[in-house]
Design a protein around this motif. Sequence first.
Motif, mmCIF file in Angstrom:
data_model
loop_
_atom_site.group_PDB
_atom_site.id
_atom_site.type_symbol
_atom_site.label_atom_id
_atom_site.label_comp_id
_atom_site.label_asym_id
_atom_site.label_seq_id
_atom_site.Cartn_x
_atom_site.Cartn_y
_atom_site.Cartn_z
ATOM 1 N N HIS A 1 7.482 7.319 -0.881
ATOM 2 C CA HIS A 1 7.771 8.126 0.308
ATOM 3 C C HIS A 1 7.541 7.333 1.598
ATOM 4 C CE1 HIS A 1 8.312 11.835 -1.903
ATOM 5 N NE2 HIS A 1 7.140 11.678 -2.482
ATOM 6 N N HIS B 1 4.657 6.251 2.594
ATOM 7 C CA HIS B 1 3.332 6.579 3.105
ATOM 8 C C HIS B 1 2.324 5.810 2.269
ATOM 9 C CE1 HIS B 1 5.425 10.509 4.147
ATOM 10 N NE2 HIS B 1 5.194 9.906 5.298
ATOM 11 N N VAL B 2 1.120 5.616 2.804
ATOM 12 C CA VAL B 2 0.086 4.926 2.040
ATOM 13 C C VAL B 2 -0.296 5.784 0.837
ATOM 14 C CG1 VAL B 2 -2.273 4.037 2.090
ATOM 15 C CG2 VAL B 2 -0.762 3.663 4.054
ATOM 16 N N ASN B 3 -0.325 5.159 -0.320
ATOM 17 C CA ASN B 3 -0.678 5.823 -1.568
ATOM 18 C C ASN B 3 -2.130 6.285 -1.514
ATOM 19 O OD1 ASN B 3 -1.860 5.737 -4.386
ATOM 20 N ND2 ASN B 3 0.329 5.617 -4.827
ATOM 21 N N ASN B 4 -2.410 7.501 -2.011
ATOM 22 C CA ASN B 4 -3.760 8.055 -1.982
ATOM 23 C C ASN B 4 -4.770 7.160 -2.697
ATOM 24 O OD1 ASN B 4 -2.582 10.204 -0.690
ATOM 25 N ND2 ASN B 4 -2.799 11.621 -2.390
ATOM 26 N N ARG C 1 -4.780 3.957 -2.835
ATOM 27 C CA ARG C 1 -5.110 2.838 -1.941
ATOM 28 C C ARG C 1 -6.158 3.277 -0.917
ATOM 29 N NH1 ARG C 1 -5.699 -1.181 -3.315
ATOM 30 N NH2 ARG C 1 -5.482 -2.129 -1.290
ATOM 31 N N ASP D 1 0.812 -1.215 0.000
ATOM 32 C CA ASP D 1 0.000 0.000 0.000
ATOM 33 C C ASP D 1 0.853 1.277 0.000
ATOM 34 O OD1 ASP D 1 -2.372 -1.485 0.146
ATOM 35 O OD2 ASP D 1 -2.314 -1.521 2.334
ATOM 36 N N LEU D 2 2.154 1.140 0.245
ATOM 37 C CA LEU D 2 3.017 2.303 0.412
ATOM 38 C C LEU D 2 3.529 2.832 -0.929
ATOM 39 C CD1 LEU D 2 5.176 1.139 3.447
ATOM 40 C CD2 LEU D 2 2.974 2.321 3.458
ATOM 41 N N ASP D 3 3.715 4.166 -0.978
ATOM 42 C CA ASP D 3 4.341 4.780 -2.147
ATOM 43 C C ASP D 3 5.843 4.918 -1.880
ATOM 44 O OD1 ASP D 3 4.662 7.005 -0.480
ATOM 45 O OD2 ASP D 3 3.003 8.104 -1.380
ATOM 46 N N TYR E 1 -6.882 15.146 1.853
ATOM 47 C CA TYR E 1 -5.824 14.414 2.532
ATOM 48 C C TYR E 1 -5.260 15.312 3.620
ATOM 49 C CZ TYR E 1 -6.533 11.328 -1.346
ATOM 50 O OH TYR E 1 -7.121 10.481 -2.247
#
Length: 141
Positions: free
Chosen positions: A18, A20-23, A25, A14-16, A57
């Motif tokens: 960076h 962080h969770v990708n928008n 997802r 799920d992470l990008d 976000y």
Amino acid sequence: MTPHVWEQRVSLADLDFHRHVNNARMLAWVQDSWADMAATAEGVPPAFVAVQHTARYQAPLPYQRRVRIETTVTKLGRSSVTGIARITDGSVIFAEITSTWVGVDPVRQRPRALTDVERESFGRHQIEEPLVPVAAAQLAG
């Protein structure tokens, strides 16, 4: 009234880049949460199509085991339902996604009226007063 709660396990996929969770997802999680809320007694969601999503976000969502998607219905129309889903860990709201869904007749591929069962199911999570999005409340205050 209580929000519909959908718990989501966060996976490394799920992470990008960076971390962080990708928008995208997060939006997929919200769609899964709506499908769960609309599911029939047999566990099968009826045919709905999303006609609009508006995402705010609030904070990057770093890797963690689980998050909650808390969805509150803000409007029940004849063939549509609108609500706000908040992705949170209980202390931070990472994203707030307002969605409008329309019931669809899969054979005719046209909008259809919500059934009494759907109205009852969505109605359990409906609020009477408008829910102010967190971002708007922060800007105003």
